[in-house]
Structures are given as C-alpha cells and as structure tokens.
Design a protein around this motif. Structure first.
Motif, PDB file in Angstrom:
ATOM      1  N   UNK A 196      -3.528  -3.015 -22.381  1.00 52.37           N
ATOM      2  CA  UNK A 196      -3.734  -4.228 -21.612  1.00 52.37           C
ATOM      3  C   UNK A 196      -2.860  -4.172 -20.363  1.00 52.37           C
ATOM      4  N   UNK A 197      -3.305  -4.847 -19.303  1.00 51.09           N
ATOM      5  CA  UNK A 197      -2.663  -4.691 -17.996  1.00 51.09           C
ATOM      6  C   UNK A 197      -2.351  -6.045 -17.384  1.00 51.09           C
ATOM      7  N   UNK A 198      -1.131  -6.181 -16.871  1.00 47.27           N
ATOM      8  CA  UNK A 198      -0.769  -7.285 -15.984  1.00 47.27           C
ATOM      9  C   UNK A 198      -0.230  -6.661 -14.708  1.00 47.27           C
ATOM     10  N   UNK A 199      -0.699  -7.140 -13.552  1.00 43.86           N
ATOM     11  CA  UNK A 199      -0.287  -6.529 -12.294  1.00 43.86           C
ATOM     12  C   UNK A 199      -0.154  -7.570 -11.184  1.00 43.86           C
ATOM     13  N   UNK A 200       0.860  -7.385 -10.355  1.00 51.54           N
ATOM     14  CA  UNK A 200       1.009  -8.155  -9.116  1.00 51.54           C
ATOM     15  C   UNK A 200       1.308  -7.195  -7.975  1.00 51.54           C
ATOM     16  N   UNK A 201       0.651  -7.441  -6.832  1.00 52.64           N
ATOM     17  CA  UNK A 201       0.828  -6.612  -5.640  1.00 52.64           C
ATOM     18  C   UNK A 201       1.248  -7.479  -4.464  1.00 52.64           C
ATOM     19  N   UNK A 202       1.853  -6.827  -3.481  1.00 50.34           N
ATOM     20  CA  UNK A 202       2.257  -7.518  -2.259  1.00 50.34           C
ATOM     21  C   UNK A 202       2.295  -6.493  -1.130  1.00 50.34           C
ATOM     22  N   UNK A 203       2.220  -7.001   0.085  1.00 43.35           N
ATOM     23  CA  UNK A 203       2.377  -6.170   1.280  1.00 43.35           C
ATOM     24  C   UNK A 203       3.672  -6.603   1.954  1.00 43.35           C
ATOM     25  N   UNK A 204       4.678  -5.740   1.891  1.00 51.48           N
ATOM     26  CA  UNK A 204       6.006  -6.100   2.376  1.00 51.48           C
ATOM     27  C   UNK A 204       6.320  -5.445   3.723  1.00 51.48           C
ATOM     28  N   UNK A 206       4.460  -2.606   4.978  1.00 51.75           N
ATOM     29  CA  UNK A 206       3.346  -1.788   5.447  1.00 51.75           C
ATOM     30  C   UNK A 206       2.788  -2.342   6.757  1.00 51.75           C
ATOM     31  N   UNK A 207       2.396  -1.451   7.663  1.00 49.52           N
ATOM     32  CA  UNK A 207       1.752  -1.860   8.902  1.00 49.52           C
ATOM     33  C   UNK A 207       0.237  -1.939   8.743  1.00 49.52           C
ATOM     34  N   UNK A 208      -0.284  -1.459   7.598  1.00 52.10           N
ATOM     35  CA  UNK A 208      -1.696  -1.561   7.321  1.00 52.10           C
ATOM     36  C   UNK A 208      -1.993  -2.744   6.424  1.00 52.10           C
ATOM     37  N   UNK A 209      -3.192  -2.743   5.811  1.00 52.74           N
ATOM     38  CA  UNK A 209      -3.584  -3.876   4.971  1.00 52.74           C
ATOM     39  C   UNK A 209      -3.494  -3.574   3.476  1.00 52.74           C
ATOM     40  N   UNK A 210      -3.030  -2.380   3.110  1.00 53.16           N
ATOM     41  CA  UNK A 210      -2.896  -2.027   1.697  1.00 53.16           C
ATOM     42  C   UNK A 210      -1.520  -2.442   1.178  1.00 53.16           C
ATOM     43  N   UNK A 211      -1.446  -2.597  -0.134  1.00 54.17           N
ATOM     44  CA  UNK A 211      -0.202  -3.017  -0.782  1.00 54.17           C
ATOM     45  C   UNK A 211       0.877  -1.930  -0.716  1.00 54.17           C
ATOM     46  N   UNK A 212       2.142  -2.353  -0.621  1.00 52.97           N
ATOM     47  CA  UNK A 212       3.241  -1.402  -0.749  1.00 52.97           C
ATOM     48  C   UNK A 212       4.303  -1.901  -1.743  1.00 52.97           C
ATOM     49  N   UNK A 213       3.947  -2.924  -2.499  1.00 53.82           N
ATOM     50  CA  UNK A 213       4.748  -3.352  -3.645  1.00 53.82           C
ATOM     51  C   UNK A 213       3.792  -3.546  -4.821  1.00 53.82           C
ATOM     52  N   UNK A 214       4.110  -2.926  -5.947  1.00 54.61           N
ATOM     53  CA  UNK A 214       3.264  -3.027  -7.142  1.00 54.61           C
ATOM     54  C   UNK A 214       4.153  -3.188  -8.365  1.00 54.61           C
ATOM     55  N   UNK A 215       3.857  -4.179  -9.182  1.00 58.88           N
ATOM     56  CA  UNK A 215       4.512  -4.370 -10.481  1.00 58.88           C
ATOM     57  C   UNK A 215       3.419  -4.373 -11.546  1.00 58.88           C
ATOM     58  N   UNK A 216       3.564  -3.517 -12.554  1.00 55.14           N
ATOM     59  CA  UNK A 216       2.584  -3.403 -13.629  1.00 55.14           C
ATOM     60  C   UNK A 216       3.295  -3.484 -14.967  1.00 55.14           C
ATOM     61  N   UNK A 217       2.752  -4.278 -15.874  1.00 53.74           N
ATOM     62  CA  UNK A 217       3.190  -4.294 -17.268  1.00 53.74           C
ATOM     63  C   UNK A 217       2.016  -3.848 -18.137  1.00 53.74           C
ATOM     64  N   UNK A 218       2.254  -2.837 -18.965  1.00 52.85           N
ATOM     65  CA  UNK A 218       1.250  -2.330 -19.893  1.00 52.85           C
ATOM     66  C   UNK A 218       1.683  -2.645 -21.322  1.00 52.85           C
ATOM     67  N   UNK A 219       0.754  -3.076 -22.155  1.00 56.22           N
ATOM     68  CA  UNK A 219       1.036  -3.326 -23.561  1.00 56.22           C
ATOM     69  C   UNK A 219      -0.149  -2.874 -24.392  1.00 56.22           C
TER      70      UNK A 219
END
Length: 360
Positions: A196-204, A206-219
């Motif tokens: 199972x997956x929980x994820x949060x992303x953010x753009x901190x 980056x000069x583009x539109x893709x994420x450069x912060x990722x937090x994932x919890x797997x269970x």
C-alpha cells in the motif's frame, strides 16, 4: 567467449559518462561498436575517444552490422518507444531508468521481448551499492530482530533547471532518483508483493513543473513500514539508510554503516506488571534496565569511496554479460521494474498536479 558488440543511443550524462565509460573499461566482455546522438560535437568526441561508428539517427545505428546489445540512454520520455524498436530490430536492449511511465508499458516490453526472443533489461545498478548490500546482510542475519521500519533517503539542497525538471519529459525526483530508492526498498518485501502507498509531492527548488520533493510510506500486512524521501530542499541532509528493529537498529550511508543490537538470552527476564511500579522506598518508578549492546560497523576503504558508481556499473554489466552470453539469471527483472512503476502510479494518482503522462 567473444566480446558482445554494443551500441549506445544517446551520449548525455548517462550514455557517455556511465555506459560508454563502463563498456570501454570491460574489453574482455564488450566492444563499443557504434553510438548515436543528434549533437555532432558529441559524435566527434566519441570518435576520438572510442574509435567507434557514429550516427545522428538512432534508427541507422539499429542497422549497424553485428550488434548484439543496444543501450537506450535517450531522454526519459522516449524510453518505451525506442526500447520497443530495439527489440523489434532483433537486438538485446538495456534501458536507462526510468524504464517507463506506467506499469502497463512494461507489459508491452515484456511481450515484445517474448515475441522477438531478445532480452530486455533495466539499468537499476544501485541494487549493487556496497552500503545497501551490507544493509541487506545485516537485516537478513536477524540480529536486529523483526524490522519495524526502514528509511531510505536521497536528500540534498539543490536547484535544477534542465529538461529533467519537466513533466512532459518524464522528469522529477520520483522517476529519477526515486527509481533507485524504490528498487532498493521493495527488496524488503517478498517477491511480487505490492505494498500500500501513501505519497506527498512538492515543487521546492525546481525551475520546471515536475516535483523535487517526494515522501512515500509503504506498508504491507505485518511487514515493515518503508519510509522513502527524495528531497531537493534538505539543508541538513544526513544518513541515507536507517533501520529500526525489535532488537536493535542500523544507520548509515552507501559507504559506511553502524548497527547495534542486544541478544535476548543476555537480557534480564521480564514479565508484564499491571500494577503501579515503585522503588523499594515506595516512590513511583519507570521501567528501567541495562541492556548489553553489541555494536558493529562497516565502511569502504577511503580509496574506494569515490569509485562506488563506476564499480556498481561494472558489477551490473558483468551480471548482464553472464545473462546474455551464458544464460545466467537476470538478477534485476522487468517484473520487478513493473512492481516499482505500479507504486509510482499510485504516487502520481495521489498528487495529480505532478501526473502529466500518468493521467488516464
């Protein structure tokens, strides 16, 4: 035994600096026969350094006589279509990460491999990072007890403005650095287990539109919680690995680990007490005991630390040669890559602002 004839599509950072370098350093196993890139200056440099054939069009490279293996180091959003063309040309394929956008695209590659009888591999060389391999040995030895949580980090403070910051080109931290971390982390679950997956992303930064912060919890069931973090805004980046177990823990990096644990047979005998605990004079007391801790460590020799990435690339290529030339098992399979991409798909569904190319 003869060296396998290799072609490389794309002479960017990975095509030249990783694949071209390692192939040229393993002449007993591989011969770099041809390369392709649309940039003429890169081709001139390849001619000077390797003396190989050069093509501006990768489709011309696929017709180069005598090739056995073609490395797909094209931009990420082209990995699937070009890998399919390599297989359909009757050649074995090795693709850079990320292998694909979606799990279903891996199914296309698996089907093409089976239909053509050609082998398809993905370059997840970080499976061979020395610190990670040592971590697996410690975990599997059982000295840490049941693993409750394992944390994987690839953090730094960095600004980036190249094509790998663009969603339309399959950029972002999740599909790039995250490919390596997820490949490592998923080995803590049994084969085929889809957590199972929980994820949060953010753009901190980056000069583009893709994420450069990722937090994932797997269970998954009673298995460990796996905590992954890939951040470009961590000014105090520290450990890369941390493991918490019922008998001890581990912390460290790709080149140095420390772990400590106690042995149950050396611990004081304890039983559950349901009444208030008191000192001899009747004053309230907390649970307190002295455990005998056993501490161990591991580190790479200093002269080997700067060679980690060339070394693990060479380990991967030796494994691949044994697979292609001698029929040895492929240690990192397309099915494992598919499981990883099924996780990333869930991450993108939970973060639709960063899901171009992943939306239905």
């Amino acid at each position: 035994m003869r060296p396998l004839q290799v072609g490389i599509i794309g002479l960017g950072r990975s095509g030249r600096d990783i694949h071209g370098d390692v192939v040229s350093r393993l002449p007993e196993l591989y011969q770099l026969a041809a390369v392709s890139d649309p940039m003429e200056e890169r081709l001139r440099r390849a001619e000077q350094e390797w003396g190989c054939a050069t093509y501006t069009d990768y489709r011309s490279l696929l017709k180069h006589e005598g090739l056995d293996l073609v490395v797909n180091a094209s931009p990420s959003h082209l990995h699937v279509p070009i890998s399919l063309e390599i297989l359909e040309s009757g050649l074995h394929a090795l693709c850079e990460k990320p292998l694909a956008h979606r799990a279903e695209e891996v199914d296309l590659l698996i089907a093409a491999s089976e239909r053509t009888g050609r082998r398809m591999a993905v370059f997840h060389q970080s499976r061979y990072v020395p610190g990670y391999q040592q971590l697996l040995q410690v975990v599997r030895s059982g000295v840490l007890g049941r693993i409750v949580q394992a944390s994987f980090r690839f953090n730094q403070f960095v600004r980036r403005w190249d094509w790998q910051t663009l969603q339309e080109k399959n950029g972002g931290n999740l599909l790039n650095a995250g490919s390596h971390l997820l490949d490592q982390a998923l080995q803590l679950y049994g084969p085929g287990i889809q957590p199972d997956v929980f994820c949060r992303m953010d753009k901190a930064n980056s000069f583009g539109d893709a994420e450069d912060y990722v937090k994932i919890l797997l269970t998954h069931g009673s298995g460990p919680v796996v905590d992954l973090e890939i951040s470009s805004c961590d000014a105090y980046a520290g450990y890369e690995y941390q493991v918490q177990g019922t008998r001890g823990g581990l912390v460290g990096t790709r080149s140095e680990l420390n772990w400590r644990y106690y042995k149950p047979e050396e611990a004081p005998h304890r039983e559950l007490v349901t009444e208030p605990i008191s000192h001899a004079d009747g004053s309230p007391a907390y649970c307190s005991e002295r455990l005998i801790w056993h501490e161990e460590s591991w580190s790479l020799p200093a002269e080997e630390e700067s060679l980690i990435y060339p070394s693990i690339a060479a380990v991967y290529y030796r494994m691949l040669y044994e697979h292609l030339a001698n029929g040895a098992p492929l240690e990192i399979t397309l099915q494992e890559a598919r499981r990883q991409l099924a996780v990333t798909e869930q991450c993108f569904r939970q973060n639709p602002d960063y899901a171009i190319g992943h939306r239905n």
